[in-house]
Write an enzyme that holds these catalytic residues in place. Sequence first.
Site, PDB file in Angstrom:
ATOM      1  N   LYS A 127       0.880  -1.180   0.000  1.00 55.20           N
ATOM      2  CA  LYS A 127       0.000   0.000   0.000  1.00 55.20           C
ATOM      3  C   LYS A 127       0.914   1.226   0.000  1.00 55.20           C
ATOM      4  CE  LYS A 127      -1.793   2.995   2.099  1.00 55.20           C
ATOM      5  NZ  LYS A 127      -1.545   4.422   1.773  1.00 55.20           N
ATOM      6  N   SER A 153       5.191   7.925   9.862  1.00 51.53           N
ATOM      7  CA  SER A 153       5.330   8.768  11.048  1.00 51.53           C
ATOM      8  C   SER A 153       5.175   7.946  12.333  1.00 51.53           C
ATOM      9  CB  SER A 153       4.265   9.865  11.013  1.00 51.53           C
ATOM     10  OG  SER A 153       2.984   9.272  11.031  1.00 51.53           O
ATOM     11  N   GLU A 171       9.449   1.529  10.959  1.00 53.47           N
ATOM     12  CA  GLU A 171      10.556   2.467  10.745  1.00 53.47           C
ATOM     13  C   GLU A 171       9.909   3.843  10.736  1.00 53.47           C
ATOM     14  OE1 GLU A 171      12.570   5.038   9.346  1.00 53.47           O
ATOM     15  OE2 GLU A 171      12.920   4.010   7.438  1.00 53.47           O
ATOM     16  N   CYS A 178      13.589  10.667   6.844  1.00 53.54           N
ATOM     17  CA  CYS A 178      13.397  10.335   8.260  1.00 53.54           C
ATOM     18  C   CYS A 178      14.698  10.459   9.038  1.00 53.54           C
ATOM     19  CB  CYS A 178      12.741   8.972   8.432  1.00 53.54           C
ATOM     20  SG  CYS A 178      13.331   7.758   7.294  1.00 53.54           S
ATOM     21  N   GLU A 236       9.499  16.442  14.671  1.00 53.55           N
ATOM     22  CA  GLU A 236       9.978  16.182  13.318  1.00 53.55           C
ATOM     23  C   GLU A 236       9.262  17.122  12.347  1.00 53.55           C
ATOM     24  OE1 GLU A 236       9.028  12.389  11.412  1.00 53.55           O
ATOM     25  OE2 GLU A 236      11.104  12.336  10.728  1.00 53.55           O
TER      26      GLU A 236
HETATM   27  P1  ADP Z   1       4.005  10.705   6.537  1.00 55.56           P
HETATM   28  O1  ADP Z   1       4.052  11.609   7.715  1.00 55.56           O
HETATM   29  O2  ADP Z   1       5.319  10.304   5.985  1.00 55.56           O
HETATM   30  O3  ADP Z   1       2.955  11.046   5.526  1.00 55.56           O
HETATM   31  P2  ADP Z   1       2.249   8.709   7.494  1.00 55.56           P
HETATM   32  O4  ADP Z   1       2.614   7.920   8.673  1.00 55.56           O
HETATM   33  O5  ADP Z   1       1.125   9.659   7.538  1.00 55.56           O
HETATM   34  O6  ADP Z   1       3.590   9.351   7.105  1.00 55.56           O
HETATM   35  O7  ADP Z   1       2.004   7.766   6.236  1.00 55.56           O
HETATM   36  C1  ADP Z   1       2.826   6.662   5.919  1.00 55.56           C
HETATM   37  C2  ADP Z   1       1.981   5.595   5.290  1.00 55.56           C
HETATM   38  O8  ADP Z   1       1.054   5.116   6.253  1.00 55.56           O
HETATM   39  C3  ADP Z   1       1.162   6.034   4.100  1.00 55.56           C
HETATM   40  O9  ADP Z   1       1.124   4.993   3.139  1.00 55.56           O
HETATM   41  C4  ADP Z   1      -0.207   6.248   4.707  1.00 55.56           C
HETATM   42  O10 ADP Z   1      -1.268   6.112   3.779  1.00 55.56           O
HETATM   43  C5  ADP Z   1      -0.250   5.130   5.710  1.00 55.56           C
HETATM   44  N1  ADP Z   1      -1.209   5.318   6.814  1.00 55.56           N
HETATM   45  C6  ADP Z   1      -1.681   6.470   7.343  1.00 55.56           C
HETATM   46  N2  ADP Z   1      -2.549   6.226   8.328  1.00 55.56           N
HETATM   47  C7  ADP Z   1      -2.658   4.878   8.437  1.00 55.56           C
HETATM   48  C8  ADP Z   1      -3.401   3.996   9.284  1.00 55.56           C
HETATM   49  N3  ADP Z   1      -4.216   4.454  10.223  1.00 55.56           N
HETATM   50  N4  ADP Z   1      -3.234   2.672   9.110  1.00 55.56           N
HETATM   51  C9  ADP Z   1      -2.396   2.190   8.173  1.00 55.56           C
HETATM   52  N5  ADP Z   1      -1.677   2.965   7.349  1.00 55.56           N
HETATM   53  C10 ADP Z   1      -1.793   4.293   7.472  1.00 55.56           C
END
Ligand code: ADP
Length: 485
Positions: free
Chosen positions: A178, A232, A253, A287, A386
């Site tokens: 995904k 994140s 990570e 990161c 961050e």
């Molecule tokens: P960033 O701050 O780098 O955008 P995120 O943690 O928001 O990082 O997103 C990283 C990945 O996690 C993306 O593919 C995002 O769609 C996915 N993501 C965000 N929320 C969820 C969730 N609740 N469950 C699973 N995956 C998620």
Amino acid sequence: MSQDIRNRLWIGNAWADAASGATFETINPATGETITTVAEGDAPDIDRAVDAARAALANPDWKAISPHKRAQLLWKLADAIEANVDELARLETQDNGKPFFESKYADLGLVVEVYRYFAGLADKVHGATIPVKGAFLNYTLREPVGVVGCITPWNFPLSMASWKVAPALAMGNAVVLKPAEQTPLTALRLGELAAEVGFPEGVLNVVPGFGQTAGAALVRHPGVDAIAFTGSTEVGKTVMRDAAETLKKVSLELGGKSPNVVFADADLKAAVKGATGGIFYGKGEVCAAGSRVLVERSIYDEFVDAFARSAERMVVGDPMDKGTRIGAIVSEKQLDRVMGYVEAGKAEGARLVTGGERTTVDGKGNFVTATVFADVDVDMKIAQEEIFGPVAAVIPFDDMDDAIKKANQTIYGLAAGVWTRDIGKAHRMAAEIKAGTVWVNTYNQYDAASPFGGFKQSGFGRDLGSESALEKYTQVKSVWVALDR
Ligand code: ADP
């Protein structure tokens, strides 16, 4: 809008629309234009992809494939990526906004290396025979974990996907990937390339969509055995909670606020260059970005001056131009976030030495100039949170103990840099800093063979390296055979 950009779900080696028929736009942050609309996967699509992956695990073409053949497939995939490197790098740059030369030589270069490295590992995985008490033969088998759900971020889209997909496939798993909603295009092309080189259907499925829908459905799915996540810290916690329901194997990570520590005895020119690349490479959307630059007080003023001048040479521009060093921030939302931190830095009393200006290129896009804050206190927001943007916080320190204390004064522990000519100091710092990677007199080095991942709230589990692949993507079975009956 180009016709040949892949923009549908990739399930069982075939393109499909989302069950709902929904789509979302993916935008080029350098121009604000829609690159294409992409099928928006959700729970029913994740179900289909997981079914395809489970079927692949039971298919003799994958289940019974020789490790040697698996290695060949991975090697061929590396070749196919290399043969299409310009197309993939262009897609990455359009989706993410990073300079084309970074996409082509850094991101894609490492991607190819990663598939070749794990191709090499695929046929070198084996168990052990163990001298147990009694009349028994005891041996271990290393089996695939099963279906691995990979969830990846937008900063290094194909790289982050490959750090997970390559070892997962090398160890014989099936994958549902995904990608981040901001940058889904290279992952989709990867799925297609994998089919072209001969991976059986369902071995690699790619379902673009949003985190809270498609991502969460993947994490919660009972047919998924492991989740490999990069993103994140906040979302990492949600992923761990959601995965607990089905006790999946989870690796995370996550974020960082990495210290780049410059001692007075360092090669100053090299340290300035290292600090510049450390925070401004990849627009700081890295990161492991060296976002806290800790500088020994006796060289502090001289360093801040040189660092600011170096930051000013980071040309903000069209990501397709050769001279560009800072491309477009991935989205307007992310740029708003970065600008919010610039304001917070000013409000908390840090000294804005250079940058901090929101800008456009040819009147378009989400750009910000390389930003240096000096006289930052370790407790300030810009030194603790961050930012994920080209914003450096320079913090003075008094001596090595003070440097160690300040370097570790963070909830994160992803990476760190140390600049010194004193070898004893370098090793002591490497031992004392609580982070998964420490670079000495260099920064941002990566290799397919070297493990990468976090201490503390930067997560757990490692990407890259052979041990990480065994730990994350295999499980050990112990077999006992009675010899006396
Ligand atoms: P960033 O701050 O780098 O955008 P995120 O943690 O928001 O990082 O997103 C990283 C990945 O996690 C993306 O593919 C995002 O769609 C996915 N993501 C965000 N929320 C969820 C969730 N609740 N469950 C699973 N995956 C998620």
